[in-house]
Design a protein around this motif. Structure first.
Motif, mmCIF file in Angstrom:
data_model
loop_
_atom_site.group_PDB
_atom_site.id
_atom_site.type_symbol
_atom_site.label_atom_id
_atom_site.label_comp_id
_atom_site.label_asym_id
_atom_site.label_seq_id
_atom_site.Cartn_x
_atom_site.Cartn_y
_atom_site.Cartn_z
ATOM 1 N N TYR A 50 0.065 -14.535 8.680
ATOM 2 C CA TYR A 50 0.099 -13.094 8.444
ATOM 3 C C TYR A 50 0.602 -12.791 7.039
ATOM 4 O O TYR A 50 1.664 -13.253 6.628
ATOM 5 N N GLN A 51 -0.190 -12.000 6.327
ATOM 6 C CA GLN A 51 0.130 -11.576 4.964
ATOM 7 C C GLN A 51 0.751 -10.176 5.028
ATOM 8 O O GLN A 51 0.284 -9.319 5.786
ATOM 9 N N VAL A 52 1.762 -9.950 4.221
ATOM 10 C CA VAL A 52 2.482 -8.672 4.238
ATOM 11 C C VAL A 52 2.267 -7.932 2.923
ATOM 12 O O VAL A 52 2.301 -8.531 1.846
ATOM 13 N N SER A 53 2.024 -6.631 3.013
ATOM 14 C CA SER A 53 1.949 -5.773 1.826
ATOM 15 C C SER A 53 2.920 -4.617 1.997
ATOM 16 O O SER A 53 3.273 -4.237 3.120
ATOM 17 N N LEU A 54 3.361 -4.071 0.877
ATOM 18 C CA LEU A 54 4.329 -2.973 0.892
ATOM 19 C C LEU A 54 3.861 -1.844 -0.022
ATOM 20 O O LEU A 54 3.186 -2.076 -1.024
ATOM 21 N N GLY A 55 4.255 -0.614 0.346
ATOM 22 C CA GLY A 55 4.062 0.522 -0.545
ATOM 23 C C GLY A 55 2.777 1.297 -0.372
ATOM 24 O O GLY A 55 2.457 2.149 -1.201
ATOM 25 N N GLY A 56 2.022 1.024 0.687
ATOM 26 C CA GLY A 56 0.800 1.778 0.906
ATOM 27 C C GLY A 56 1.072 3.175 1.430
ATOM 28 O O GLY A 56 2.156 3.472 1.956
ATOM 29 N N SER A 57 0.104 4.058 1.279
ATOM 30 C CA SER A 57 0.217 5.415 1.810
ATOM 31 C C SER A 57 -1.181 5.974 2.050
ATOM 32 O O SER A 57 -2.100 5.725 1.266
ATOM 33 N N SER A 58 -1.329 6.731 3.137
ATOM 34 C CA SER A 58 -2.609 7.391 3.418
ATOM 35 C C SER A 58 -2.502 8.899 3.279
ATOM 36 O O SER A 58 -3.408 9.631 3.656
ATOM 37 N N GLN A 59 -1.388 9.374 2.723
ATOM 38 C CA GLN A 59 -1.156 10.802 2.588
ATOM 39 C C GLN A 59 -1.792 11.338 1.294
ATOM 40 O O GLN A 59 -2.612 10.669 0.670
ATOM 41 N N HIS A 60 -1.406 12.523 0.887
ATOM 42 C CA HIS A 60 -1.943 13.107 -0.345
ATOM 43 C C HIS A 60 -1.638 12.232 -1.561
ATOM 44 O O HIS A 60 -2.365 12.266 -2.553
ATOM 45 N N ASP A 61 -0.555 11.437 -1.468
ATOM 46 C CA ASP A 61 -0.229 10.485 -2.537
ATOM 47 C C ASP A 61 -0.785 9.098 -2.212
ATOM 48 O O ASP A 61 -0.129 8.088 -2.444
ATOM 49 N N ALA A 62 -1.995 9.053 -1.712
ATOM 50 C CA ALA A 62 -2.588 7.810 -1.197
ATOM 51 C C ALA A 62 -2.475 6.663 -2.192
ATOM 52 O O ALA A 62 -2.666 6.839 -3.401
#
Length: 550
Positions: free
Chosen positions: A484-496
């Protein structure tokens, strides 16, 4: 909500009869798998790891109680007694038999449901915010426009075989984006111009998968009457120039990037100029007709129930937790929006049993004008609950598995079915979700952490939207083993934003500890006002990386 007219009913019945014939010919060997493939896909039928999977369309997430009861019966009679809510607000069955699918579709058609265009290289189910029509801050109700797009795109002969699948989402809230519009092929944000006229800001070329991208804006303001002609221009340009030689480079996001957003927009504007005054152009009369299906229910004139709720909250801590986290503000005085969470520990996120589907139908009839809504986050919503009945509702759902007060917390995770079902998955998702839920089972601690989006996908197709999770987890194959690979800091909001990969992948048994270390770094570095995403953006990836790989 929208009710089928004679044309809808006729189309649905004809499609069921057509697919029944196609299925019978496929089972008899008269159609090869290659010939049957596009036919079954456009009827929502996949071949999965252990059995077929049927994806049932739920336009913009809306479900009547009779539809929920029919879904319950179908899952009981033709499947293994449960169904799964997807990130596109559809309902999936994981165990139907191929020979039963035409009968399932016939049963669904009786209650105005279908599986049309829930897969295949066509325009898929249009989605929107699950709180549409009842939230205070929306510019206008987006559901009529979603329905207009649905009617336009269904069986559109020009767009039946696009280079790749195509997804559209609409959002109307100024402050939040629960529809993740910027990671769609087309994302429409409802806006008003300086004259107060209603229209759309148009994003094109978003998407996840192997090449995740945030969709750039190609038009700041599109008048509402021009919605369909402009969409048609966008899809025509994609259909003409999109790559068909490589399915991994066939999505519109690749085309937009290759041409540049400005050049792509120029091509769309040129195409639109040729068709903007065609019969496809909307009229005020047509918009009013469709809006007529989305009138308000029979709300009563109610007083705010704050005093009563305050007493009930004081007397019951569990009710207070639920009211704080799972109940939202409604535009009508005396009403509330309730989210029924499908994230109870020990249950795969987004799953409902046949009995639970029937219970939600009963709850909808009793508390919310006979309607419920599926959400992008894989929960269910009762959108119109009287405040003075919230305690009664909470008492009803506590034993049903819907009252877990973890909405928008770390354990309210998005999770695809993963390797337990999907033939494309590199790794299982559900056991990882379960292990993390068990690791973080203290609700008070979750509340202290604040809102955290944790999204899990079993492969690069990103059905779990891992790229835009604050914490994203991706199943990968490592010499035949699941990692399993981990990523950080994503967003799907207006600040996508697309998350950044932390580093080398981890074994499944390590994942709860990995997430714990990430959370520890957040807690040690945050200020009093900061969310997880705020802290990550301020301190960057390195502190998390150093701790996890120490």
């Amino acid at each position: 909500m929208y009710v089928y007219d004679e044309h809808d009913r006729k189309i649905a019945a004809e499609r069921v009869a057509q697919f029944r014939d196609q299925t019978e010919r496929a089972l008899a060997g008269e159609l090869s798998e290659e010939e049957f493939l596009p036919l079954r896909l456009q009827n929502g039928l996949y071949v999965q790891r252990l059995a077929p999977m049927l994806r049932i369309c739920v336009p913009y997430g809306m479900l009547r109680s009779e539809q929920l009861r029919r879904l319950a019966r179908v899952t009981r009679d033709y499947d293994k007694g449960y169904a799964h809510v997807t990130t596109r607000t559809n309902i999936q069955l994981n165990w139907p038999r191929l020979e039963d699918v035409p009968d399932i579709l016939a049963e669904l058609a009786e209650v105005e449901m279908h599986a049309n265009q829930t897969s295949g290289n066509c325009i898929r189910n249009t989605t929107t915010d699950q709180f549409s029509g009842v939230q205070k801050d929306e510019i206008a109700d987006p559901r009529p426009y979603c329905e207009i797009i649905r009617q336009w795109s269904t069986f559109h002969p020009e767009f039946a075989f696009l280079p790749r699948k195509f997804k559209i989402a609409v959002n109307a809230s100024e402050h939040t984006d629960r529809a993740a519009i910027q990671v769609h092929d087309i994302g429409l944000q409802m806006v008003r111009n300086d004259q107060g006229e209603l229209g759309f800001r148009v994003h094109v070329g978003g998407g996840l998968g192997r090449t995740p991208m945030v969709g750039p804006v190609i038009r700041e303001f599109l008048p509402e009457l021009d919605l369909l002609t402009y969409l048609e221009a966008v899809v025509r340009v994609y259909n003409r120039y999109g790559r068909r030689d490589n399915k991994f480079k066939a999505r519109i996001k690749i085309l937009v990037k290759a041409l540049s957003p400005a050049t792509f927009a120029e091509k769309v504007e040129a195409e639109w100029e040729q068709i903007k005054n065609s019969p496809t152009r909307l009229t005020l009369e047509e918009i009013a007709r469709v809006k007529g299906y989305f009138t308000e229910p029979a709300y009563e004139s109610l007083e705010d129930a704050t005093d009563t709720l305050s007493q009930q909250r004081f007397e019951n801590k569990e009710f207070d937790r639920w009211l704080t986290h799972n109940v939202g503000e409604h535009k009508k005085p005396g009403y509330a929006i309730v989210t029924l969470t499908l994230k109870k520990t020990g249950t795969p996120p987004g799953d409902m049993t046949d009995r639970q589907l029937e219970q939600i139908a009963d709850l909808a009839d009793e508390f919310s004008f006979g309607e419920a809504r599926a959400t992008h986050e894989q929960n269910m919503v009762l959108a119109d609950v009287r405040q003075d009945r919230l305690f009664e509702l909470w008492q009803s759902i506590t034993g049903m598995g819907f009252a877990t007060a973890n909405l928008n917390t770390l354990t309210d995770m998005i999770c695809c079915p993963g390797g337990d079902y999907c033939a494309l998955a590199n790794a299982k998702s559900i056991p990882v979700a379960d292990a993390i839920q068990r690791q973080f089972d203290d609700l008070d601690y979750l509340y202290d952490l604040g809102p955290i989006d944790l999204n899990i996908s079993g492969c690069m197709n990103a059905c779990g939207h891992h790229h835009v999770g604050h914490i994203g987890i991706l199943g990968v194959d490592k010499k035949g083993a699941e990692f399993y690979q981990v990523s950080l800091g994503g967003s799907s909001q207006h600040d996508a934003n697309i998350g950044k990969i932390l580093g080398p992948s981890f074994a499944r048994e390590d994942m709860p500890a990995v997430v714990s270390k990430i959370i520890d770094v957040f807690v040690e570095n945050r200020t009093e006002e900061e969310t997880f995403l705020d802290t990550y953006r301020r301190v960057g990836l390195n502190p998390f990386k150093e701790r996890v790989y120490a």
